[in-house]
Scaffold this motif. Structure first.
Motif, PDB file in Angstrom:
ATOM      1  N   ASN A   1       0.822  -1.212   0.000  1.00  0.00           N
ATOM      2  CA  ASN A   1       0.000   0.000   0.000  1.00  0.00           C
ATOM      3  C   ASN A   1       0.852   1.255   0.000  1.00  0.00           C
ATOM      4  OD1 ASN A   1      -2.383  -1.445   0.015  1.00  0.00           O
ATOM      5  ND2 ASN A   1      -2.514  -1.515   2.253  1.00  0.00           N
ATOM      6  N   ARG A   2       1.957   1.225   0.741  1.00  0.00           N
ATOM      7  CA  ARG A   2       2.853   2.379   0.745  1.00  0.00           C
ATOM      8  C   ARG A   2       3.479   2.588  -0.625  1.00  0.00           C
ATOM      9  NH1 ARG A   2       6.222   2.897   6.391  1.00  0.00           N
ATOM     10  NH2 ARG A   2       4.427   2.849   7.800  1.00  0.00           N
ATOM     11  N   LEU A   3       3.824   1.470  -1.280  1.00  0.00           N
ATOM     12  CA  LEU A   3       4.383   1.577  -2.617  1.00  0.00           C
ATOM     13  C   LEU A   3       3.386   2.215  -3.570  1.00  0.00           C
ATOM     14  CD1 LEU A   3       6.634   0.918  -4.661  1.00  0.00           C
ATOM     15  CD2 LEU A   3       5.570  -1.330  -4.970  1.00  0.00           C
ATOM     16  N   VAL A   4       2.113   1.828  -3.460  1.00  0.00           N
ATOM     17  CA  VAL A   4       1.079   2.409  -4.319  1.00  0.00           C
ATOM     18  C   VAL A   4       0.919   3.902  -4.047  1.00  0.00           C
ATOM     19  CG1 VAL A   4      -1.382   2.394  -4.850  1.00  0.00           C
ATOM     20  CG2 VAL A   4      -0.159   0.240  -4.610  1.00  0.00           C
ATOM     21  N   VAL A   5       0.932   4.268  -2.752  1.00  0.00           N
ATOM     22  CA  VAL A   5       0.807   5.688  -2.406  1.00  0.00           C
ATOM     23  C   VAL A   5       1.983   6.483  -2.946  1.00  0.00           C
ATOM     24  CG1 VAL A   5       0.837   7.303  -0.481  1.00  0.00           C
ATOM     25  CG2 VAL A   5      -0.640   5.302  -0.394  1.00  0.00           C
ATOM     26  N   PHE A   6       3.211   5.942  -2.813  1.00  0.00           N
ATOM     27  CA  PHE A   6       4.377   6.657  -3.311  1.00  0.00           C
ATOM     28  C   PHE A   6       4.320   6.809  -4.829  1.00  0.00           C
ATOM     29  CE2 PHE A   6       6.903   5.117   0.572  1.00  0.00           C
ATOM     30  CZ  PHE A   6       6.535   6.244   1.268  1.00  0.00           C
ATOM     31  N   ALA A   7       3.889   5.728  -5.521  1.00  0.00           N
ATOM     32  CA  ALA A   7       3.773   5.818  -6.975  1.00  0.00           C
ATOM     33  C   ALA A   7       2.734   6.863  -7.371  1.00  0.00           C
ATOM     34  CB  ALA A   7       3.413   4.450  -7.552  1.00  0.00           C
ATOM     35  N   ALA A   8       1.592   6.853  -6.669  1.00  0.00           N
ATOM     36  CA  ALA A   8       0.572   7.866  -6.929  1.00  0.00           C
ATOM     37  C   ALA A   8       1.079   9.248  -6.553  1.00  0.00           C
ATOM     38  CB  ALA A   8      -0.703   7.524  -6.137  1.00  0.00           C
ATOM     39  N   GLY A   9       1.860   9.296  -5.453  1.00  0.00           N
ATOM     40  CA  GLY A   9       2.401  10.580  -5.019  1.00  0.00           C
ATOM     41  C   GLY A   9       3.297  11.215  -6.061  1.00  0.00           C
TER      42      GLY A   9
ATOM     43  N   ARG B   1       3.015  10.978  -9.250  1.00  0.00           N
ATOM     44  CA  ARG B   1       2.152  11.577 -10.273  1.00  0.00           C
ATOM     45  C   ARG B   1       1.535  12.876  -9.782  1.00  0.00           C
ATOM     46  NH1 ARG B   1      -2.029   7.148 -11.618  1.00  0.00           N
ATOM     47  NH2 ARG B   1      -2.641   8.617 -13.259  1.00  0.00           N
ATOM     48  N   VAL B   2       1.168  12.928  -8.509  1.00  0.00           N
ATOM     49  CA  VAL B   2       0.630  14.178  -7.950  1.00  0.00           C
ATOM     50  C   VAL B   2       1.707  15.258  -7.939  1.00  0.00           C
ATOM     51  CG1 VAL B   2      -0.339  15.253  -5.884  1.00  0.00           C
ATOM     52  CG2 VAL B   2      -1.113  12.986  -6.573  1.00  0.00           C
ATOM     53  N   LEU B   3       2.936  14.887  -7.548  1.00  0.00           N
ATOM     54  CA  LEU B   3       4.040  15.844  -7.559  1.00  0.00           C
ATOM     55  C   LEU B   3       4.290  16.362  -8.969  1.00  0.00           C
ATOM     56  CD1 LEU B   3       6.612  14.138  -5.151  1.00  0.00           C
ATOM     57  CD2 LEU B   3       4.909  15.878  -4.609  1.00  0.00           C
ATOM     58  N   ALA B   4       4.236  15.447  -9.948  1.00  0.00           N
ATOM     59  CA  ALA B   4       4.429  15.864 -11.333  1.00  0.00           C
ATOM     60  C   ALA B   4       3.302  16.776 -11.790  1.00  0.00           C
ATOM     61  CB  ALA B   4       4.516  14.634 -12.237  1.00  0.00           C
ATOM     62  N   ALA B   5       2.057  16.454 -11.410  1.00  0.00           N
ATOM     63  CA  ALA B   5       0.926  17.312 -11.773  1.00  0.00           C
ATOM     64  C   ALA B   5       1.053  18.686 -11.139  1.00  0.00           C
ATOM     65  CB  ALA B   5      -0.386  16.649 -11.341  1.00  0.00           C
ATOM     66  N   ASP B   6       1.530  18.729  -9.892  1.00  0.00           N
ATOM     67  CA  ASP B   6       1.742  20.006  -9.219  1.00  0.00           C
ATOM     68  C   ASP B   6       2.805  20.833  -9.938  1.00  0.00           C
ATOM     69  OD1 ASP B   6       1.369  21.739  -6.746  1.00  0.00           O
ATOM     70  OD2 ASP B   6       3.505  21.327  -6.604  1.00  0.00           O
ATOM     71  N   ALA B   7       3.879  20.175 -10.392  1.00  0.00           N
ATOM     72  CA  ALA B   7       4.927  20.887 -11.126  1.00  0.00           C
ATOM     73  C   ALA B   7       4.412  21.404 -12.457  1.00  0.00           C
ATOM     74  CB  ALA B   7       6.122  19.952 -11.356  1.00  0.00           C
TER      75      ALA B   7
END
Length: 345
Positions: A43-51, A53-59
């Motif tokens: 689950n942590r791996l999934v959150v980090f992978a999703a994170g 993408r969120v970081l990239a979207a924020d950039a």
């Protein structure tokens, strides 16, 4: 009319998702391949992978804001050149303030508890990642921009219009050489200020420790982990208490006029989420991940932006008003966003 072919296409698109879902369920329930600890790691791996993408979207969203502000500055500069009476430096100063209003938010103090309550621990983890990125990347970049503007203004004072004109002859070469010489003290000044900021090196140390601990499976000593846990629990409360003190120290809530106040709120609560929606859609974010990304963009204004603006004497009244009003208005605004996003996404 929906035919059997349409139904088949929908089923074909959904079947792989349910297949992965069934494998995950069976691996735990029937085949006993994973323990609870293993599930937590996945689950942590999934959150980090999703994170990521969120970081990239924020950039991407911040890049959209920069391009929009650069276009506005270019238009204003062109108009000023035709009138021969406008001020180009003021256009760039407003670009810096506009970026602060549309891109830098109070994710750590307001975003972490709010999105944790709305979507749970995974959303809180993503907001923490965004907060760390803001502390170690965006704030240092803002310091460089402020210092560059300060050096440019000092160059204008010393060398007059030669700074703006293309270099011509020996005097032009001297002007360019002198202008380039400003970068060394500029970067030195930024480095000193970053070294004095505990948020920056605390974030860097946290990232370094997380990387090392994850690579070699290390655990934080209990005494240190307990101390950090106590500080983290009290940090949000103390941070909001400090925000209340900041608001109480101001002579009045609105110090920049209603027009600029309205503009700052539009940039914070409308432009920032709109740019983030564009960035999130480009990166393919959907569902709760898209909702969290949009909500974090609509958080109230970052207090650090006022600190920068006051230190460099640039639109401090606008940032002060934006922090106060956006913080007070954030609860109804974010609640409205939460309800609307739940209906339309």
């Amino acid at each position: 009319m929906i035919g059997w072919g349409d139904v088949y296409r929908v089923a074909a698109a959904m079947a792989p998702l349910y297949f992965a879902l069934g494998l995950g369920y069976g691996s735990v329930r029937w085949w006993k391949l994973f323990t609870a600890d293993h599930c937590d790691a996945v689950n942590r791996l999934v959150v980090f992978a999703a994170g990521y993408r969120v970081l990239a979207a924020d950039a991407v969203a911040k890049l959209i804001v920069v391009l929009a502000l650069a276009g506005c500055a270019a238009v204003r500069r062109a108009k000023a050149a035709t009138r021969r009476g406008g001020s180009a430096p003021s256009s760039y100063s407003w670009c810096i303030t506009g970026f602060s209003l549309a891109a830098l938010n109070n994710a750590l103090l307001v975003g972490v508890p709010l999105l944790d309550a709305m979507y749970g621990k995974w959303a809180r983890d993503i907001i923490v990642q965004l907060s760390v990125l803001q502390a170690v990347v965006w704030f240092p970049l803002m310091l460089i921009v402020f210092e560059a503007r300060q050096a440019w203004l000092e160059a204008v004072v010393w060398f007059g219009s030669d700074v703006e004109r293309p270099a011509q002859g020996e005097n032009g070469r001297k002007t360019v050489a002198t202008g380039c010489a400003f970068w060394a003290p500029l970067l030195r000044a930024v480095g000193v200020k970053l070294a004095r900021n505990p948020n920056v090196y605390a974030s860097l140390l946290g990232v370094a420790w997380s990387s090392v601990a994850n690579r070699w499976h290390l655990k934080m000593p209990t005494i240190i982990d307990g101390s950090i846990a106590i500080m983290s629990k009290t940090g949000i409360g103390m941070g909001m208490f400090s925000m209340g003190m900041f608001i109480g120290l101001q002579d009045k809530f609105i110090v920049c006029g209603l027009g600029l106040t309205a503009l700052s709120l539009v940039l914070r609560f409308i432009v920032a989420p709109a740019a983030t929606v564009a960035g999130a859609l480009i990166l393919g974010l959907r569902g709760d991940l898209l909702r969290v990304t949009v909500l974090q963009a609509a958080l109230p204004q970052s207090v650090a932006t006022f600190v920068f603006s006051r230190e460099y004497d640039m639109h401090a009244g606008v940032l002060s008003t934006a922090i106060i009003v956006s913080t007070l208005a954030s609860l109804p605004v974010l609640t409205a966003y939460y309800l609307v996003l739940g209906l339309v996404i």
